[in-house]
Write an enzyme that holds these catalytic residues in place. Structure first.
Site, PDB file in Angstrom:
ATOM      1  N   GLU A 346     -45.544 -97.680 -33.943  1.00 48.78           N
ATOM      2  CA  GLU A 346     -44.287 -97.008 -33.630  1.00 48.78           C
ATOM      3  C   GLU A 346     -43.118 -97.941 -33.923  1.00 48.78           C
ATOM      4  OE1 GLU A 346     -44.884 -95.780 -29.562  1.00 48.78           O
ATOM      5  OE2 GLU A 346     -43.940 -97.586 -28.777  1.00 48.78           O
ATOM      6  N   CYS A 347     -42.112 -97.382 -34.556  1.00 49.61           N
ATOM      7  CA  CYS A 347     -40.856 -98.052 -34.880  1.00 49.61           C
ATOM      8  C   CYS A 347     -41.095 -99.317 -35.704  1.00 49.61           C
ATOM      9  CB  CYS A 347     -40.060 -98.324 -33.604  1.00 49.61           C
ATOM     10  SG  CYS A 347     -38.284 -98.507 -33.900  1.00 49.61           S
ATOM     11  N   ALA A 348     -41.067-100.481 -35.102  1.00 50.88           N
ATOM     12  CA  ALA A 348     -41.303-101.712 -35.860  1.00 50.88           C
ATOM     13  C   ALA A 348     -42.651-101.670 -36.564  1.00 50.88           C
ATOM     14  CB  ALA A 348     -41.230-102.924 -34.931  1.00 50.88           C
ATOM     15  N   LEU A 350     -44.154 -99.011 -37.655  1.00 57.18           N
ATOM     16  CA  LEU A 350     -43.960 -98.132 -38.803  1.00 57.18           C
ATOM     17  C   LEU A 350     -43.378 -98.911 -39.981  1.00 57.18           C
ATOM     18  CD1 LEU A 350     -43.561 -95.312 -40.220  1.00 57.18           C
ATOM     19  CD2 LEU A 350     -41.362 -95.199 -39.015  1.00 57.18           C
ATOM     20  N   SER A 433     -44.728 -93.634 -36.383  1.00 53.71           N
ATOM     21  CA  SER A 433     -43.477 -92.912 -36.228  1.00 53.71           C
ATOM     22  C   SER A 433     -42.435 -93.815 -35.597  1.00 53.71           C
ATOM     23  CB  SER A 433     -43.696 -91.683 -35.334  1.00 53.71           C
ATOM     24  OG  SER A 433     -42.481 -91.096 -34.934  1.00 53.71           O
TER      25      SER A 433
END
Length: 460
Positions: A346-348, A350, A433
């Site tokens: 998630e985020c980083a 991704l 994501s």
């Protein structure tokens, strides 16, 4: 007790972290908590208390979990300090849902209001009076003034508060020596500052100890009544989640299925280090309750995943600050790109799985490119999964949070959709994501990941 303020930037983190450190120095076992999805402040709370910093967020995990999650984190503690978020009554949209006031009501906890006294004196009483009377369900038990300029300034503020019938519990003078550096997404995480962060927390503790009435604050905290709920447990959360899922019970380990090479269960490798500092303590607890052995690795330093890795979790952080160093670790990038087991990012995470980040070559596990932008994307998301993936099933609702200044360029249908947007990649062994999820609100994520790591073909 809950440490709140009229607005962001008033000094909540300074007071809350310093208070935790000061009370611990007095020999008390202090449980640290943070309202909202913030990952950075809990890192400083952990340094101050020696216990994991834990978040309380009614949006991400639901109102009914607030008391149980609080009791879980505070188990064995003498006192709990809950740092608020934004202004006391600032919640989602035009409501106070998920605000500091909302959590204080759910915990029935007294509130200490931190007021920035710079450029005002008698007016602080009017500000405090407004906050103390705005919602009679929120009990403001006292005030701590921040950035007080002099003895005379303090006396003027103290006199005005006394006339308004509000108790002054402390007054912090302006002190540049206790400032905490920040950058584009807020404070620099404690894990990135190491010894400097420890020294900063010590200074905060000393400042609060000499500036506040610690005995009065402890007495105020003791006015909080006992909560009726039972403490949250990861095993109980998984069992409840399994009952609500189609098919009921968890996926068992098929005969001969890989178990990570160890007897204790599949090894789930969780990214850490300076580039990946965002995570919730309950995630590892849920993975362990689901039967996994959790092992950490640092993509900046480690050239290989932990021995026997059966699944990988790469959470949030600041890969953009370390893009060159992440790109330079070729052996680990190649191993992650070729890894055939489950991966949740998630985020980083991704960004790290993309082909590139600001022209630095990343793992290339996802056909997408990422880059920094001047725009901050921030807010809660009411999302729906568009299809099955490692952690999701098509049509399932998810409540998450976005917090980034990067953008990912890719083709195809996003894994999650919400009003005005959507993003994400997914397949039976991947969920990636921008959406930050708190697994205490979606325990099925931990169970699905562990089940898939035992038998990659098994989907629930």
């Amino acid at each position: 007790m809950v440490i709140a303020a009229p607005a962001s930037g008033s000094g909540k983190t300074t007071v809350a972290t310093g208070l935790m450190a000061a009370l611990r120095a007095r020999g008390l076992r202090v449980s640290p908590h943070k309202v909202g999805p913030d990952y950075i402040d809990p890192g400083y709370h952990a340094l101050a208390t020696g216990r994991p910093g834990r978040n309380l967020d009614p949006w991400l995990t639901g109102e009914p979990t607030m008391g149980p999650l609080f009791l879980h984190g505070a188990r064995g503690a003498d006192l709990a300090v809950v740092e608020g978020v934004m202004g006391l009554f600032d919640g989602r949209g035009d409501t106070d849902f998920a605000s500091t006031a909302h959590v204080a009501r759910l915990l029935d906890a007294p509130v200490v209001l931190v007021v920035d006294a710079a450029r005002q004196s008698r007016s602080v009483a009017a500000v405090v009076h407004g906050f103390a009377t705005f919602d009679p369900r929120v009990r403001v038990g006292g005030v701590i003034l921040n950035r007080v300029g002099s003895d005379r300034h303090e006396e003027l503020c103290r006199s005005a508060l006394a006339a308004a019938g509000v108790r002054l519990l402390g007054a912090l003078r302006r002190d540049d020596a206790v400032s905490t550096p920040s950058r584009h997404l807020g404070l620099i995480p404690a894990a990135e500052r190491e010894a400097e962060a420890v020294a900063a927390v010590d200074r905060l503790g000393e400042l609060v100890a000499r500036s506040c009435d610690l005995e009065a604050l402890v007495r105020l905290a003791r006015t909080a009544p006992a909560l009726p709920e039972r403490p949250w447990s990861p095993g109980g959360a998984l069992a409840t989640s399994a009952e609500r899922m189609p098919g009921g019970s968890r996926v068992e380990t098929p005969a001969g299925a890989p178990r990570g090479g160890r007897d204790s269960g599949p090894v789930v490798a969780v990214a850490g280090g300076a580039a990946f500092t965002f995570g919730y303590a309950e995630h590892a607890e849920l993975l362990q309750a689901a039967g996994a052995e959790v092992a950490t690795f640092d993509p900046l330093r480690d050239e290989a995943l932990p021995e026997g890795t059966a699944a990988v979790v790469i959470g949030g952080g600041f890969p953009e600050m370390y893009a060159a160093d992440l790109a330079a670790n070729e052996p680990l990038k190649r191993q992650i790109a070729a890894f055939s087991g489950p991966v949740a990012a998630e985020c980083a995470g991704l960004l790290y799985l993309c082909e590139s980040l600001d022209d630095h070559t990343m793992c290339g596990k996802i056909p997408a490119k990422a880059e920094m932008t001047p725009r901050l994307t921030l807010g809660y998301r009411d999302a729906v999964a568009t299809r099955d993936s490692l952690l999701t099933r098509a049509g399932e609702p998810y409540r998450g949070h976005e917090f980034h200044r990067t953008a990912v360029t890719t083709d195809g249908e996003p894994l999650f959709r919400w009003e005005g947007g959507g993003d994400g990649h997914g397949d039976p062994l991947l969920t990636a994501s921008y959406l930050h999820l708190h697994w205490a609100g979606t325990p099925s994520a931990a169970q699905r990941l562990v089940s898939s790591s035992r038998s990659p073909s098994a989907l629930r």
